[in-house]
Write a protein that holds these residues in place. Structure first.
Motif, PDB file in Angstrom:
ATOM      1  N   LEU A 122     -16.318 -15.614   0.254  1.00  0.00           N
ATOM      2  CA  LEU A 122     -15.101 -15.006   0.818  1.00  0.00           C
ATOM      3  C   LEU A 122     -15.225 -13.481   0.724  1.00  0.00           C
ATOM      4  O   LEU A 122     -14.730 -12.876  -0.213  1.00  0.00           O
ATOM      5  N   ASP A 123     -15.899 -12.895   1.693  1.00  0.00           N
ATOM      6  CA  ASP A 123     -16.135 -11.448   1.667  1.00  0.00           C
ATOM      7  C   ASP A 123     -15.161 -10.735   2.607  1.00  0.00           C
ATOM      8  O   ASP A 123     -14.190 -10.134   2.205  1.00  0.00           O
ATOM      9  N   MET A 124     -15.428 -10.775   3.920  1.00  0.00           N
ATOM     10  CA  MET A 124     -14.553 -10.227   4.974  1.00  0.00           C
ATOM     11  C   MET A 124     -14.453  -8.708   4.977  1.00  0.00           C
ATOM     12  O   MET A 124     -13.557  -8.156   5.618  1.00  0.00           O
ATOM     13  N   ARG A 125     -15.341  -8.001   4.289  1.00  0.00           N
ATOM     14  CA  ARG A 125     -15.278  -6.537   4.349  1.00  0.00           C
ATOM     15  C   ARG A 125     -16.027  -6.035   5.568  1.00  0.00           C
ATOM     16  O   ARG A 125     -17.157  -6.450   5.810  1.00  0.00           O
ATOM     17  N   MET A 126     -15.427  -5.134   6.336  1.00  0.00           N
ATOM     18  CA  MET A 126     -16.174  -4.470   7.410  1.00  0.00           C
ATOM     19  C   MET A 126     -17.196  -3.521   6.784  1.00  0.00           C
ATOM     20  O   MET A 126     -18.316  -3.404   7.246  1.00  0.00           O
ATOM     21  N   ASP A 127     -16.754  -2.825   5.744  1.00  0.00           N
ATOM     22  CA  ASP A 127     -17.628  -1.875   5.048  1.00  0.00           C
ATOM     23  C   ASP A 127     -18.064  -2.515   3.746  1.00  0.00           C
ATOM     24  O   ASP A 127     -17.255  -2.664   2.823  1.00  0.00           O
TER      25      ASP A 127
END
Ligand SMILES: C[S@@+](CC[C@H](N)C(=O)[O-])C[C@H]1O[C@@H](n2cnc3c(N)ncnc32)[C@H](O)[C@@H]1O
Length: 309
Positions: A122-127
């Protein structure tokens, strides 16, 4: 990363409604796969492109080889567009484009955790350098904050159900993967719905991880300040909360106020506001070709001054 693609949405409509022209300076705050940037360059514009995603930076390097010094990329949040423009030696620009959200390439990269179609962390970071992943948020937030998070895309009742489902899953152990979140949410919501039960929850979580509404709210006035007379602010949004904020900003900064003034000074046009507003939806043909465009809305504000409207 190889093989991932993104078809630019509302591209023809953007070119028609914002009319970028030879020699103009444009900021594309959401470079992605460079579809809109390439079109701006083909119109003869100079483009400062921005994106938070390290993979966008790699793609931009290829474009730099083709377009030379008419194109520059910086890996930054578009909130910082004024500072990036100053570094280019640009005191103002003729256009700013924000094509919000994530690209198809990011969505379809199983390792990024944006989609519930694959089981992934569960990451979902753009950066990838930003500190908080989706898993961290779900672990740290209390019930009231979880309800607030889910309410960006769901009704109050659904948001409460989703928040309680996360808390129940957390009692059994940490929510680490997209699959674990889908299982928790699936247990929380009726399954006879038309859209997958996880769709809205994943969208709300992604928007919170990347502070997407906060970035948009800070970027809109920054863009208006940067625009030269006759400059254009074009925003493509895919989500009703985003579109609502863009609409209110453009109307609020419109020289021709839509509401009746309640005080004499309100009748005065705002100096440097928008003289013309345009709203465009995707054509049926585009929706058929690229179903992802279905929810897209393009709004363009033309700043007063400059060429005749
Ligand atoms: C919908 S895609 C843009 C696609 C692009 N117009 C094209 O034609 O390829 C949105 C991109 O904006 C980036 N992005 C979203 N919010 C951002 C922000 N606040 N600052 C910088 N980049 C952002 C995402 O990483 C993503 O690559």
């Amino acid at each position: 990363m190889d093989g991932l693609r993104h078809e630019p949405v509302l591209l023809r409509e953007f070119l028609e409604a914002a009319a970028p022209a030879q020699g103009e300076r444009w900021i594309d705050g959401t470079f992605g796969f460079g579809g809109h940037t390439s079109a701006l360059l083909a119109c003869g514009c100079r483009v400062l492109a921005m994106d938070r995603d390290p993979e966008a930076e790699q793609r931009a390097a290829l474009l730099g080889n083709v377009w030379g010094d008419r194109f520059r990329f910086v890996r930054r949040n578009f909130v910082e567009m004024a500072a990036a423009a100053v570094e280019m030696g640009w005191g103002s620009v003729e256009g700013v484009l924000l094509d919000l959200g994530i690209s198809s390439g990011q969505l379809e990269d199983p390792s990024r955790g944006f989609s519930f179609r694959w089981d992934a962390p569960l990451d979902m970071r753009m950066d990838s350098a930003s500190p908080m992943t989706a898993g961290d948020l779900l672990q740290d937030l209390g019930e009231a904050d979880l309800v607030r998070l889910f309410s960006t895309t769901s009704s109050p009742g659904e948001s409460r159900r989703l928040a309680r489902a996360v808390l129940r899953a957390r009692e059994k152990g940490r929510l680490r993967t997209t699959g674990e979140l889908v299982a928790a949410i699936g247990a929380a919501r009726p399954s006879r719905r038309r859209i997958h039960p996880a769709t809205r929850a994943f969208l709300a979580l992604r928007m919170a991880v990347n502070d997407e509404l906060g970035s948009l709210e800070r970027a809109l006035p920054a863009a208006l300040r940067l625009l030269s007379p006759g400059g254009r602010l074009a925003v493509i949004s895919f989500q009703s909360e985003e579109d609502r904020r863009v609409k209110h900003f453009l109307r609020g900064q419109s020289c021709r106020r839509l509401k009746e003034p309640t005080a004499p000074e309100e009748a005065l046009p705002l100096a440097g506001g928008f003289a013309r507003l345009v709203r465009v939806l995707p054509s049926e043909e585009e929706i058929l070709r690229n179903p992802r465009s279905r929810s897209a809305r393009l709004r363009v504000g033309w700043k007063e001054g400059g060429r005749d409207l």
